[in-house]
Design a protein around this motif. Sequence first.
Motif, PDB file in Angstrom:
ATOM      1  N   HIS A  88      -0.869  -2.009   0.006  1.00 40.62           N
ATOM      2  CA  HIS A  88      -0.562  -1.106   0.802  1.00 40.62           C
ATOM      3  C   HIS A  88      -1.011  -1.523   2.305  1.00 40.62           C
ATOM      4  O   HIS A  88      -2.446  -1.788   2.357  1.00 40.62           O
ATOM      5  N   TYR A  89      -0.438  -1.012   3.376  1.00 45.66           N
ATOM      6  CA  TYR A  89      -0.875  -1.685   4.554  1.00 45.66           C
ATOM      7  C   TYR A  89      -2.080  -1.239   5.134  1.00 45.66           C
ATOM      8  O   TYR A  89      -2.834  -1.484   5.919  1.00 45.66           O
ATOM      9  N   ASP A 108      -2.793 -10.319   6.313  1.00 48.10           N
ATOM     10  CA  ASP A 108      -2.023  -9.830   5.327  1.00 48.10           C
ATOM     11  C   ASP A 108      -0.935 -10.510   5.363  1.00 48.10           C
ATOM     12  O   ASP A 108      -0.224 -10.801   6.478  1.00 48.10           O
ATOM     13  N   CYS A 109      -0.193 -10.791   4.334  1.00 52.00           N
ATOM     14  CA  CYS A 109       1.235 -11.544   4.231  1.00 52.00           C
ATOM     15  C   CYS A 109       2.027 -11.020   3.019  1.00 52.00           C
ATOM     16  O   CYS A 109       1.789 -11.323   1.877  1.00 52.00           O
ATOM     17  N   GLY A 160       2.326  -7.082   8.236  1.00 53.99           N
ATOM     18  CA  GLY A 160       3.180  -8.122   7.262  1.00 53.99           C
ATOM     19  C   GLY A 160       3.702  -7.237   6.170  1.00 53.99           C
ATOM     20  O   GLY A 160       4.542  -7.172   5.614  1.00 53.99           O
ATOM     21  N   HIS A 161       2.474  -6.230   5.566  1.00 47.90           N
ATOM     22  CA  HIS A 161       2.959  -5.716   4.372  1.00 47.90           C
ATOM     23  C   HIS A 161       3.890  -4.543   4.760  1.00 47.90           C
ATOM     24  O   HIS A 161       4.425  -4.085   3.649  1.00 47.90           O
ATOM     25  N   PHE A 162       3.576  -3.821   5.735  1.00 44.88           N
ATOM     26  CA  PHE A 162       4.269  -2.921   6.395  1.00 44.88           C
ATOM     27  C   PHE A 162       5.861  -3.416   6.108  1.00 44.88           C
ATOM     28  O   PHE A 162       6.759  -2.744   5.718  1.00 44.88           O
ATOM     29  N   ALA A 163       6.099  -4.505   6.806  1.00 44.77           N
ATOM     30  CA  ALA A 163       7.389  -5.194   6.931  1.00 44.77           C
ATOM     31  C   ALA A 163       7.879  -5.247   5.605  1.00 44.77           C
ATOM     32  O   ALA A 163       9.278  -5.256   5.074  1.00 44.77           O
ATOM     33  N   LYS A 164       7.115  -5.796   4.794  1.00 47.41           N
ATOM     34  CA  LYS A 164       7.476  -6.323   3.228  1.00 47.41           C
ATOM     35  C   LYS A 164       7.929  -5.011   2.522  1.00 47.41           C
ATOM     36  O   LYS A 164       8.815  -4.854   1.774  1.00 47.41           O
ATOM     37  N   GLN A 233      11.915   0.743 -13.491  1.00 52.71           N
ATOM     38  CA  GLN A 233      10.378   1.092 -13.056  1.00 52.71           C
ATOM     39  C   GLN A 233      10.415   1.032 -11.763  1.00 52.71           C
ATOM     40  O   GLN A 233      11.422   0.499 -11.032  1.00 52.71           O
ATOM     41  N   ASP A 234       9.515   1.403 -11.093  1.00 52.36           N
ATOM     42  CA  ASP A 234       9.180   1.142  -9.528  1.00 52.36           C
ATOM     43  C   ASP A 234       7.867   0.366  -9.450  1.00 52.36           C
ATOM     44  O   ASP A 234       7.005   0.897  -9.833  1.00 52.36           O
ATOM     45  N   SER A 235       7.896  -0.440  -8.428  1.00 50.24           N
ATOM     46  CA  SER A 235       6.663  -1.205  -7.972  1.00 50.24           C
ATOM     47  C   SER A 235       5.661  -0.466  -7.321  1.00 50.24           C
ATOM     48  O   SER A 235       4.653  -0.963  -7.383  1.00 50.24           O
ATOM     49  N   GLY A 236       5.957   0.742  -6.743  1.00 53.69           N
ATOM     50  CA  GLY A 236       5.063   1.195  -5.807  1.00 53.69           C
ATOM     51  C   GLY A 236       5.580   1.241  -4.288  1.00 53.69           C
ATOM     52  O   GLY A 236       5.138   1.993  -3.482  1.00 53.69           O
ATOM     53  N   GLU A 237       5.926   0.131  -3.941  1.00 53.49           N
ATOM     54  CA  GLU A 237       6.384   0.086  -2.632  1.00 53.49           C
ATOM     55  C   GLU A 237       7.722   0.726  -2.031  1.00 53.49           C
ATOM     56  O   GLU A 237       7.745   1.244  -1.043  1.00 53.49           O
TER      57      GLU A 237
END
Length: 314
Positions: A88-89, A108-109, A160-164, A233-237
């Motif tokens: 999580h960002y 972060d990537c 980076g993680h926000f964009a992902k 399922q869902d990954s959480g993102e």
Amino acid sequence: MQIGMVGLGRMGGNMAERLRRGGHEVVGYDRDPAISDVTSLKDLVERLQAPRAIWVMVPAGKPTQATVDELGQLLSEGDTVVDGGNSHYVDDQKHAAELAQKGIRFVDCGVSGGVWGLENGYALMCGGDRDDVERLMPIFQTLKPEGEDGFVHAGDVGAGHFAKMVHNGIEYGMMQAFAEGWELLEASDVVKDVRGSFKSWRTGTVIRSWLLDLMVRAMDDDEHLDQLRGYAQDSGEGRWTVQAAVDHAVPLPVITAALYARFASRQDDSPAMKVVAALRNQFGGHAITSTEGSTGKGADSPGADVTPPRESDR
């Protein structure tokens, strides 16, 4: 370039292999000693030359937090930690602040590419200080797909993680649209070749995409998907994307509906629809189905002890 890789599972292991093929020296650590180059994080750090770069590829949440905490005790000023998992960002910002107190850099990537990344490359979305990202560019250039696209320095730590995260939310919506279209085609009396219809869309249409290619591939293996259960399922993102939309007051009806569809897929019976069935029976006299599968009398059926509703109540 020399780099340490923590976590050698499906993604981390293939990323390490792609880096080695690209001429980099990779020292890998995994809890599974059969695939690990060293016996501990301490050994990993000692094998690397300063200033060190260590890429963390472990599950988000507690595993990432524990790894970052331990690396914070082992690394030195000027070293860099890259979190390439699905964190999580807001956790990125926390980790960066904690490591910065010791002079340790953090990037972060977000990584996309799945099991195909080893051969095709990984789409990379990075966040962090420009100098830190520039130092790692030889690694990024090797991991990314060939060509101009496939990499972005999206912004500060967390970007980076926000964009992902948003990428994965869009993916939810796209998959749901393909799924609903497939179900409608399968239900049709006039369409006889559903697989062929999807395959025909791969060229010349506005919805041609890698996801469409994968959909056709899935039907090549199981034309009507009879071997699968409709359980996702869902990954959480997806959840984080919807929560970020709430935080920023941005409407995301498609992505939100796709997330809720996954929740619904995991219910053998819908508790909410029990309420709907009960209320329809109460105000409209509509028939209900019992848990045994039998159809019960409506509220306005003979013998029902209830005042018939007015038309305005229906």
